[in-house]
Scaffold this active site. Structure first.
Site, PDB file in Angstrom:
ATOM      1  N   GLY A  46       0.815  -1.201   0.000  1.00 18.85           N
ATOM      2  CA  GLY A  46       0.000   0.000   0.000  1.00 18.85           C
ATOM      3  C   GLY A  46       0.851   1.254   0.000  1.00 18.85           C
ATOM      4  N   SER A  47       1.986   1.211   0.663  1.00 18.58           N
ATOM      5  CA  SER A  47       2.884   2.367   0.657  1.00 18.58           C
ATOM      6  C   SER A  47       3.418   2.632  -0.748  1.00 18.58           C
ATOM      7  CB  SER A  47       4.045   2.137   1.623  1.00 18.58           C
ATOM      8  OG  SER A  47       3.569   2.018   2.945  1.00 18.58           O
ATOM      9  N   ASP A 105      -7.285   1.819   4.233  1.00 18.33           N
ATOM     10  CA  ASP A 105      -8.034   1.354   5.402  1.00 18.33           C
ATOM     11  C   ASP A 105      -9.537   1.342   5.161  1.00 18.33           C
ATOM     12  OD1 ASP A 105      -5.623   1.191   6.693  1.00 18.33           O
ATOM     13  OD2 ASP A 105      -5.854   3.044   7.820  1.00 18.33           O
ATOM     14  N   SER A 144      -4.097  -1.259   0.306  1.00 22.48           N
ATOM     15  CA  SER A 144      -3.043  -2.080   0.901  1.00 22.48           C
ATOM     16  C   SER A 144      -3.609  -3.460   1.189  1.00 22.48           C
ATOM     17  CB  SER A 144      -2.547  -1.452   2.202  1.00 22.48           C
ATOM     18  OG  SER A 144      -1.690  -2.352   2.895  1.00 22.48           O
ATOM     19  N   HIS A 183      -5.336  -5.766   6.943  1.00 22.38           N
ATOM     20  CA  HIS A 183      -6.288  -5.001   6.147  1.00 22.38           C
ATOM     21  C   HIS A 183      -7.475  -5.860   5.700  1.00 22.38           C
ATOM     22  CE1 HIS A 183      -3.006  -2.016   5.981  1.00 22.38           C
ATOM     23  NE2 HIS A 183      -4.001  -1.162   5.870  1.00 22.38           N
ATOM     24  N   ASN A 211      10.904  -0.314  -9.358  1.00 16.92           N
ATOM     25  CA  ASN A 211      10.386  -1.663  -9.611  1.00 16.92           C
ATOM     26  C   ASN A 211       9.536  -2.037  -8.404  1.00 16.92           C
ATOM     27  OD1 ASN A 211       9.769  -4.292 -10.182  1.00 16.92           O
ATOM     28  ND2 ASN A 211      11.856  -5.061 -10.023  1.00 16.92           N
TER      29      ASN A 211
END
Length: 444
Positions: A88-89, A196, A221, A226, A294
């Site tokens: 998710g980041s 979230d 994410s 999650h 990547n």
């Protein structure tokens, strides 16, 4: 059935049996002794079978399962395009960097441009802004919605503002109508950090739509706690074909080519185009239009995700039911403020937020320590106030970031707010026990 298929079926059937022996949840719950985690993996034999099935093909990069997942998640969300990534980041990073593509002309995000956001959240909603060299503008939040104070948007606006990048706090959406209208009025990009809030719905333009699909870009994410899990994983989605192209380019080393792995010459002009100052006919597969990364996921992760997608409607409904049970059980409890859903929304809750009231005879830490002693896991609302963290010591307010007002409610969240879980693995006895422990402590 040939020998190869026979062996495959035997392996997959043994995998189902292994799940039942090793991973099938146990119903035993002993109040005060059994640990109640705020979240965790929610899966059954289907995920393990898919994982083993994909591993037998030994396609170690993104491949057929990844394409299948992207197509199915886009359909579930009701959006046109979806890109699978490794977290998710990374999804937040790519959503932001897509807006830095030079092809966007006057709307390209450049270093020094400002992006409106909040300080109480997970750091990787804000990190891409600063990593690129843009300037986050922190606006205060409201309690008990725990989202941006939309009345402060005009105060945050400047001639340098180019975008708004916000998360839907623990599944409760921010005021999408007001914020989307604000972005359209001022020609700003809107990124929805939906990590979230997968499955949250918001009523806009006369219909219910899933959050993450209302702005220009949305992110998810798939980390274990999650709504869906791949172990590690994430996604970026959009209805804008141009932005989708840039997301994939930045994800895949910054390349110009859009061929899938193992496929050549999808475009039909692999050796007959001019790019930049390269020689005419330079191989399109090795032309780079952006300085990328990547950040791809693997087919093994995607195979798990495909099984999770089949359960997603059930997961969302269970989270809503668990939230409602806690809300009903805790109404009227002295000393705490309970969460309130955003109007015109149907949240897919990630957690149950609680703020200790200003006049309570106990602190947030008193209550969370009591809960942890009773085997109930708690979490703060992530960073609380990012500007107070060590990472910000190297940055100068007014130059590297800007604050609108005093962030009083943000600091209140930092000092007085925490949350407990509502994930589908929680049983009714666990939820009732959590509520009872909170009521007993607060009443005492």
């Amino acid at each position: 059935m040939n020998r190869k298929e026979e062996l495959r079926q035997q392996i997959l059937e043994l995998t189902r049996q292994y799940y039942k022996e090793v991973h099938e949840p146990q119903a035993d719950f002993i109040p005060g002794q059994t640990r109640i985690n705020y979240g965790g993996r929610f899966f059954d034999a289907d995920e393990m079978v898919n994982l083993v099935d994909a591993s037998l093909d030994f396609w170690l990069t993104a491949g057929p399962w990844a394409h299948r997942f992207e197509t199915r998640l886009a359909a579930w969300l009701g959006t046109k395009h979806c890109s699978l990534v490794n977290s998710g980041s990374s999804a937040n990073l790519l959503a932001f960097y897509a807006l830095t593509a030079q092809e966007l002309g006057e709307r390209q995000l450049q270093r020094g441009d400002e992006v409106i956001t909040v300080a109480a959240g997970f750091p990787t909603t804000v990190a891409p802004i600063m990593q690129y060299g843009a300037v986050p503008v922190f606006v205060d939040m409201t309690i008990p919605a725990y989202n941006i104070d939309a009345s402060q948007l005009e105060n945050a606006l400047s001639a340098k503002t180019k975008a708004v990048m916000l998360a839907h706090s623990l599944g409760n959406p921010f005021d999408l109508q007001t914020i989307r209208d604000f972005c359209r009025q001022h020609s700003l990009w809107l990124i929805e950090d939906n990590c979230d809030a997968l499955g949250t719905e918001y009523f806009i333009d006369g219909e219910w739509r899933k959050t993450g699909t209302i702005g220009d870009l949305g992110t998810s994410s798939f980390y274990p706690p999650h709504h869906m899990t791949m172990g590690e994983g994430g996604a970026v989605y959009t209805n804008n074909a141009e932005l989708h192209k840039y997301v994939n380019s930045f994800r895949d080393w910054g390349r110009e080519c859009w061929c899938m792995g193992g496929v050549d010459n999808t475009c039909g002009y692999r050796f007959n185009k001019q790019f930049g100052q390269l020689p005419l006919g330079y191989d399109h597969k090795y032309v780079y239009s952006h300085l990328g990364f990547n950040l791809k996921a693997t087919d093994l992760q995607a195979a798990i995700g495909c099984a999770q997608l089949e359960k997603l409607d059930t997961i969302v409904e269970r989270r809503r039911q668990n939230f409602q049970l806690l809300l009903d059980s805790l109404k009227g409890t002295p000393g705490i403020i309970l969460p309130v859903p955003q109007p015109n929304s149907r949240p897919s809750w990630f957690g149950f937020l609680i703020t200790v009231a200003d006049d309570a005879p106990f602190s947030r830490n008193d209550l969370t320590r009591h809960l942890e002693e009773h085997k109930i896991q708690t979490r703060n609302l992530f960073a609380g106030n990012l500007t107070k963290h060590p990472a910000f010591c190297q940055y100068q307010p007014g130059r590297d970031y800007r604050v609108v007002g005093q962030l009083n409610e943000t600091d209140r969240i930092m000092n007085q707010t925490f949350w407990i879980g509502v994930y589908p693995g929680m049983t009714q006895p666990k939820l009732e026990y959590m509520a009872q422990v909170i009521r007993d402590f607060c009443s005492r």
